[in-house]
Scaffold this motif. Structure first.
Motif, PDB file in Angstrom:
ATOM      1  N   SER A 160       0.832  -1.197   0.000  1.00  0.00           N
ATOM      2  CA  SER A 160       0.000   0.000   0.000  1.00  0.00           C
ATOM      3  C   SER A 160       0.870   1.251   0.000  1.00  0.00           C
ATOM      4  O   SER A 160       1.919   1.299   0.635  1.00  0.00           O
ATOM      5  CB  SER A 160      -0.892  -0.003   1.241  1.00  0.00           C
ATOM      6  OG  SER A 160      -1.525   1.235   1.387  1.00  0.00           O
ATOM      7  N   TYR A 161       0.415   2.265  -0.695  1.00  0.00           N
ATOM      8  CA  TYR A 161       1.079   3.564  -0.688  1.00  0.00           C
ATOM      9  C   TYR A 161       0.179   4.626  -0.074  1.00  0.00           C
ATOM     10  O   TYR A 161       0.380   5.817  -0.298  1.00  0.00           O
ATOM     11  CB  TYR A 161       1.517   3.971  -2.103  1.00  0.00           C
ATOM     12  CG  TYR A 161       2.701   3.176  -2.568  1.00  0.00           C
ATOM     13  CD1 TYR A 161       3.979   3.547  -2.205  1.00  0.00           C
ATOM     14  CD2 TYR A 161       2.545   2.036  -3.330  1.00  0.00           C
ATOM     15  CE1 TYR A 161       5.077   2.804  -2.604  1.00  0.00           C
ATOM     16  CE2 TYR A 161       3.628   1.284  -3.732  1.00  0.00           C
ATOM     17  CZ  TYR A 161       4.889   1.684  -3.368  1.00  0.00           C
ATOM     18  OH  TYR A 161       5.974   0.947  -3.747  1.00  0.00           O
ATOM     19  N   ALA A 162      -0.806   4.212   0.720  1.00  0.00           N
ATOM     20  CA  ALA A 162      -1.730   5.152   1.348  1.00  0.00           C
ATOM     21  C   ALA A 162      -1.009   6.065   2.338  1.00  0.00           C
ATOM     22  O   ALA A 162      -1.413   7.209   2.521  1.00  0.00           O
ATOM     23  CB  ALA A 162      -2.859   4.404   2.047  1.00  0.00           C
ATOM     24  N   ASN A 163       0.039   5.583   2.983  1.00  0.00           N
ATOM     25  CA  ASN A 163       0.768   6.409   3.951  1.00  0.00           C
ATOM     26  C   ASN A 163       1.781   7.332   3.283  1.00  0.00           C
ATOM     27  O   ASN A 163       2.143   8.345   3.856  1.00  0.00           O
ATOM     28  CB  ASN A 163       1.493   5.528   4.962  1.00  0.00           C
ATOM     29  CG  ASN A 163       0.543   4.842   5.895  1.00  0.00           C
ATOM     30  OD1 ASN A 163      -0.556   5.322   6.127  1.00  0.00           O
ATOM     31  ND2 ASN A 163       0.958   3.711   6.416  1.00  0.00           N
ATOM     32  N   GLN A 164       2.248   6.983   2.106  1.00  0.00           N
ATOM     33  CA  GLN A 164       3.256   7.796   1.442  1.00  0.00           C
ATOM     34  C   GLN A 164       2.635   8.906   0.591  1.00  0.00           C
ATOM     35  O   GLN A 164       3.245   9.951   0.397  1.00  0.00           O
ATOM     36  CB  GLN A 164       4.152   6.926   0.549  1.00  0.00           C
ATOM     37  CG  GLN A 164       5.101   6.056   1.312  1.00  0.00           C
ATOM     38  CD  GLN A 164       4.486   4.750   1.762  1.00  0.00           C
ATOM     39  OE1 GLN A 164       3.334   4.464   1.486  1.00  0.00           O
ATOM     40  NE2 GLN A 164       5.246   3.955   2.473  1.00  0.00           N
ATOM     41  N   LEU A 165       1.458   8.657   0.047  1.00  0.00           N
ATOM     42  CA  LEU A 165       0.811   9.622  -0.841  1.00  0.00           C
ATOM     43  C   LEU A 165      -0.518  10.064  -0.242  1.00  0.00           C
ATOM     44  O   LEU A 165      -1.315   9.220   0.184  1.00  0.00           O
ATOM     45  CB  LEU A 165       0.552   8.986  -2.214  1.00  0.00           C
ATOM     46  CG  LEU A 165       1.768   8.479  -2.984  1.00  0.00           C
ATOM     47  CD1 LEU A 165       1.332   7.628  -4.168  1.00  0.00           C
ATOM     48  CD2 LEU A 165       2.596   9.645  -3.460  1.00  0.00           C
TER      49      LEU A 165
END
Length: 186
Positions: A160-165
């Motif tokens: 997941s990239y929910a925390n980065q973007l």
């Protein structure tokens, strides 16, 4: 003898009064709880929240501080199918910024998917990971919703990239991926 006993008793009383007096500190404490607080163990049970719970959950429907907005679609196969069929970008054509989405794609996606979306990123070329398909593969009917869902939750070996973007950056990356897909299909 009686007078000697009286002198001894008086002397003992005076010595006990004098020895118990502590002149280095105050005799009276006002609000002693401020001076001598009660010590609590870190994970001990407490009745502070009632019913023996150790912490309280936030109110239902509350949104944390910051730019986080909850994603209402679940991280299941049914949620992925629903996102693939129904989710569309909130950005209109004037808000899409490839100059912003391109560098974000290069940072987070290009290492595996390649700078052109052909599935030939640096990790694939070095055979660190295998099986990253091209965006233009016939069997892959990717849509706006499916791209966003995969960026948010991840899929297979992709995390997941929910925390980065943040949400706006995720939609910019989705627009950039769609551009790459259109360029590959030409």
């Amino acid at each position: 003898m009686k007078t000697a006993a009286k002198y001894i008793v008086i002397t003992v009383l005076l010595v006990s009064f004098v020895s118990c007096q502590k002149t280095s500190s105050r005799n009276y404490q006002y609000m002693p709880n401020m001076y001598e607080s009660v010590g609590y163990e870190t994970y001990q049970e407490s009745d502070a929240f009632g019913n023996g719970v150790e912490a309280q959950l936030p109110a239902e429907g509350s949104i944390p501080r910051g730019d986080f907005m909850p994603f209402e679609i679940e991280n299941t196969n049914e949620g992925f199918a629903y996102a693939k069929a129904n989710l569309s970008s909130p950005l209109d054509s004037t808000q899409v910024d490839y100059a912003k989405g391109g560098p974000l794609y290069a940072i987070y996606c290009g290492i595996c998917h390649g700078s052109k979306g052909d599935g030939k990123g640096k990790l694939v070329q070095r055979e660190k990971i295998l099986g990253v398909p091209s965006y233009s593969d016939v069997g892959r009917a990717i849509t706006t919703g499916s791209i966003y869902h995969v960026i948010y939750y991840g899929k297979n070996t992709m995390g997941s990239y929910a925390n980065q973007l943040n949400e706006e950056e995720r939609w910019q990356v989705v627009a950039y991926v769609e551009k790459l897909k259109a360029d590959l299909e030409k």
